[in-house]
Design a protein around this motif. Structure first.
Motif, mmCIF file in Angstrom:
data_model
loop_
_atom_site.group_PDB
_atom_site.id
_atom_site.type_symbol
_atom_site.label_atom_id
_atom_site.label_comp_id
_atom_site.label_asym_id
_atom_site.label_seq_id
_atom_site.Cartn_x
_atom_site.Cartn_y
_atom_site.Cartn_z
ATOM 1 N N PHE A 242 0.947 -0.833 -0.619
ATOM 2 C CA PHE A 242 -0.192 0.053 -0.064
ATOM 3 C C PHE A 242 0.792 1.022 -0.137
ATOM 4 C CE2 PHE A 242 0.695 -1.613 3.935
ATOM 5 C CZ PHE A 242 1.097 -0.061 4.909
ATOM 6 N N LEU A 243 2.386 1.009 0.548
ATOM 7 C CA LEU A 243 3.287 2.225 0.544
ATOM 8 C C LEU A 243 3.004 3.464 -1.021
ATOM 9 C CD1 LEU A 243 6.172 0.837 1.967
ATOM 10 C CD2 LEU A 243 4.629 2.223 3.005
ATOM 11 N N GLN A 244 3.000 2.108 -2.086
ATOM 12 C CA GLN A 244 2.693 3.363 -3.072
ATOM 13 C C GLN A 244 1.567 3.801 -3.684
ATOM 14 O OE1 GLN A 244 2.930 0.466 -7.007
ATOM 15 N NE2 GLN A 244 3.162 2.064 -8.196
ATOM 16 N N GLU A 245 -0.112 3.822 -2.942
ATOM 17 C CA GLU A 245 -1.085 4.256 -2.823
ATOM 18 C C GLU A 245 -0.596 5.448 -1.709
ATOM 19 O OE1 GLU A 245 -3.906 1.449 -1.875
ATOM 20 O OE2 GLU A 245 -3.851 0.062 -3.055
ATOM 21 N N LEU A 246 0.304 5.885 -0.863
ATOM 22 C CA LEU A 246 0.402 6.853 0.285
ATOM 23 C C LEU A 246 1.128 7.682 -0.440
ATOM 24 C CD1 LEU A 246 0.199 4.405 3.312
ATOM 25 C CD2 LEU A 246 -1.121 5.834 2.842
ATOM 26 N N ALA A 247 2.805 7.130 -1.036
ATOM 27 C CA ALA A 247 3.415 7.953 -2.224
ATOM 28 C C ALA A 247 2.464 9.764 -2.549
ATOM 29 C CB ALA A 247 3.985 7.073 -3.756
ATOM 30 N N PRO A 248 1.745 10.010 -3.041
ATOM 31 C CA PRO A 248 0.703 11.533 -3.396
ATOM 32 C C PRO A 248 0.592 12.099 -2.116
ATOM 33 C CG PRO A 248 0.242 9.781 -4.835
ATOM 34 C CD PRO A 248 0.895 8.978 -4.329
ATOM 35 N N TYR A 249 0.672 11.517 -0.692
ATOM 36 C CA TYR A 249 0.245 12.119 -0.118
ATOM 37 C C TYR A 249 1.368 11.906 1.405
ATOM 38 C CZ TYR A 249 -4.022 11.667 -2.101
ATOM 39 O OH TYR A 249 -5.413 11.152 -3.157
ATOM 40 N N PHE A 250 2.116 11.046 1.483
ATOM 41 C CA PHE A 250 2.397 11.170 2.820
ATOM 42 C C PHE A 250 4.277 10.469 2.250
ATOM 43 C CE2 PHE A 250 -1.493 9.851 4.188
ATOM 44 C CZ PHE A 250 -1.314 10.512 4.691
ATOM 45 N N LYS A 251 5.409 10.779 2.713
ATOM 46 C CA LYS A 251 6.162 10.504 2.767
ATOM 47 C C LYS A 251 7.016 9.489 3.780
ATOM 48 C CE LYS A 251 8.456 14.715 4.900
ATOM 49 N NZ LYS A 251 9.881 15.724 4.680
ATOM 50 N N LEU A 252 7.325 7.981 3.302
ATOM 51 C CA LEU A 252 7.543 7.347 4.500
ATOM 52 C C LEU A 252 9.255 8.261 5.670
ATOM 53 C CD1 LEU A 252 7.621 4.025 5.608
ATOM 54 C CD2 LEU A 252 9.084 3.439 4.427
ATOM 55 N N LEU A 253 8.907 7.559 6.629
ATOM 56 C CA LEU A 253 9.954 8.720 8.234
ATOM 57 C C LEU A 253 10.999 7.432 8.014
ATOM 58 C CD1 LEU A 253 8.140 11.255 9.471
ATOM 59 C CD2 LEU A 253 9.846 11.456 8.323
ATOM 60 N N ASP A 254 10.129 6.232 8.720
ATOM 61 C CA ASP A 254 11.066 5.069 9.138
ATOM 62 C C ASP A 254 10.014 3.840 9.011
ATOM 63 O OD1 ASP A 254 12.941 3.546 10.760
ATOM 64 O OD2 ASP A 254 12.841 5.592 11.957
ATOM 65 N N THR A 255 11.049 2.512 9.332
ATOM 66 C CA THR A 255 10.151 1.226 9.192
ATOM 67 C C THR A 255 10.497 0.429 10.495
ATOM 68 O OG1 THR A 255 9.962 1.382 7.196
ATOM 69 C CG2 THR A 255 10.212 -0.943 7.971
ATOM 70 N N HIS A 256 9.583 0.126 11.277
ATOM 71 C CA HIS A 256 10.526 -0.444 12.388
ATOM 72 C C HIS A 256 9.504 -2.035 12.337
ATOM 73 C CE1 HIS A 256 11.829 3.247 14.182
ATOM 74 N NE2 HIS A 256 10.840 3.245 14.162
ATOM 75 N N ARG A 257 10.075 -2.953 12.553
ATOM 76 C CA ARG A 257 9.858 -4.407 12.836
ATOM 77 C C ARG A 257 9.884 -5.143 13.958
ATOM 78 N NH1 ARG A 257 11.042 -3.907 7.237
ATOM 79 N NH2 ARG A 257 9.605 -5.230 6.536
ATOM 80 N N VAL A 258 9.022 -5.892 14.909
ATOM 81 C CA VAL A 258 8.663 -6.276 16.282
ATOM 82 C C VAL A 258 8.018 -7.516 16.300
ATOM 83 C CG1 VAL A 258 6.138 -5.071 16.663
ATOM 84 C CG2 VAL A 258 8.144 -6.378 18.771
ATOM 85 N N SER A 259 8.679 -8.790 16.643
ATOM 86 C CA SER A 259 8.143 -9.797 16.194
ATOM 87 C C SER A 259 8.203 -10.498 17.935
ATOM 88 C CB SER A 259 9.584 -11.201 15.801
ATOM 89 O OG SER A 259 10.186 -11.564 16.287
ATOM 90 N N THR A 260 7.242 -11.532 18.325
ATOM 91 C CA THR A 260 7.490 -12.247 19.708
ATOM 92 C C THR A 260 6.634 -13.967 19.690
ATOM 93 O OG1 THR A 260 6.030 -11.891 21.706
ATOM 94 C CG2 THR A 260 4.467 -10.927 19.865
ATOM 95 N N GLU A 261 8.161 -14.303 19.954
ATOM 96 C CA GLU A 261 7.452 -16.531 20.243
ATOM 97 C C GLU A 261 6.173 -16.714 21.168
ATOM 98 O OE1 GLU A 261 10.801 -18.641 20.114
ATOM 99 O OE2 GLU A 261 11.422 -17.512 18.615
ATOM 100 N N MET A 262 5.310 -17.356 20.352
ATOM 101 C CA MET A 262 4.194 -17.832 22.007
ATOM 102 C C MET A 262 3.831 -18.864 21.668
ATOM 103 S SD MET A 262 1.349 -14.582 20.263
ATOM 104 C CE MET A 262 1.440 -15.671 18.515
ATOM 105 N N SER A 263 3.664 -19.286 22.970
ATOM 106 C CA SER A 263 3.344 -20.744 23.146
ATOM 107 C C SER A 263 2.090 -21.061 23.461
ATOM 108 C CB SER A 263 4.654 -21.272 24.351
ATOM 109 O OG SER A 263 3.664 -22.739 24.287
#
Length: 316
Positions: A242-263
């Motif tokens: 969806f980033l391409q659809e946002l491009a005319p209206y927004f600029k990307l500042l940062d990207t963060h990833r987070v994960s968590t293992e679950m039992s």
């Protein structure tokens, strides 16, 4: 200031909040008719006209909401909750001095807020820098839950005259459509969309100049072992499509990833399936086989999320 924040969903005239009934001033209505919207006893306001509904009861079902409450309150997605709150804090800390200088409140919109797991954390973490938090969702049952929790915490907008001694972020729980936001143009400092629809123009319209947008999505490999067990053909998440659809209206500042293992126990896994699209996409036989297997041994899977931080383009 609040009189200029909300607009009537029927005629777009200015809408004035009150503890019992919200009323517009009818200034943009050709007939000068004033529309009224009652505040529910739980504390939410329904600003979703019938003509904007695509079904009789749009949004998440009560069963999905209850499952999500149990699962999230157990802390399984807490790393994502913390990350989103931290990103919001950092962004607003930069804008707070300017807002104070201009004597303007700092407003944030949590779109598709559901029952409010992330909303409540934002209100708590942003109490020193965030004045108004608008919690919006198309599901009335979800807003009932959010409003009840907000009311118990003393965070509803009409409760604040009783708590003058402490700074508290006030919450406005609204049943509304993301495509027809009852907000004045350029009225909110930031928007969060957590696993919710992305509407670039609608978001850009209500954001202040160079306002912020935080988007959380499942990342590649999210709940992979559960999806492998439920589907013969597994499609990977395309998180940034969806980033391409946002491009005319927004600029990307940062990207963060987070994960968590679950039992997960069988009950927790059942709740996880119920709160996701897998509840209706997977065959019932596959779900049953998986749940029976988990009765004997905890099910292990990994939740993976990606969070995008964007800013409204300066030339809009």
């Amino acid at each position: 200031m609040l009189v200029s924040l909300f607009i009537c969903p029927l005629c777009q005239s200015l809408l004035q909040p009150a503890s019992d009934t919200w009323r517009c001033d009818g200034s943009l209505n050709p007939k000068q008719t004033v529309h009224a919207f009652d505040v529910a006893r739980q504390g939410y306001v329904n600003l979703l006209p019938v003509q904007q509904k695509k079904s009789k009861a749009p949004g998440d079902s009560q069963a999905s909401i209850e499952a999500r409450k149990r699962f999230l309150n157990a802390g399984h997605y807490e790393p994502l909750q913390v990350l989103i709150g931290q990103q919001m804090q950092q962004l607003l800390a930069q804008d707070k001095p300017v807002a104070e200088k201009d004597n303007q409140p700092v407003n944030w919109l949590d779109i598709g807020c559901g029952e409010g797991y992330y909303t409540q954390a934002m209100a708590q973490m942003g109490s020193d820098i965030l004045d108004i938090l608008i919690a919006a969702d198309i599901s009335k049952p979800a807003l009932v839950e959010l409003a009840k929790v907000s009311k118990a915490a003393g965070r509803l907008w009409y409760q604040q005259h009783k708590k003058m001694s402490t700074k508290t972020t006030v919450i406005y729980p609204l049943v509304t459509s993301a495509a027809h936001l009852p907000l004045r143009d350029r009225s909110v400092t930031g928007i969060s969309s957590i696993f919710s629809p992305i509407l670039p123009k609608a978001f850009a319209d209500v954001l202040t100049d160079e306002g912020y947008l935080i988007i959380a999505k499942p990342d590649g490999g999210h709940l992979a072992s559960m999806r492998d067990a439920l589907f013969d053909d597994v499609r990977e998440h395309d998180s940034d499509k969806f980033l391409q659809e946002l491009a005319p209206y927004f600029k990307l500042l940062d990207t963060h990833r987070v994960s968590t293992e679950m039992s997960l126990s069988a009950n927790e896994l059942a709740d996880l399936m119920t709160m996701t699209p897998y509840a209706y996409r997977a065959k019932s036989e596959k779900r049953q086989v998986l749940l029976e297997a988990v009765e004997k041994e905890a099910f292990r899977t990994e939740a993976k999320f990606v969070v995008y931080v964007l800013q409204k383009a300066s030339d809009l």
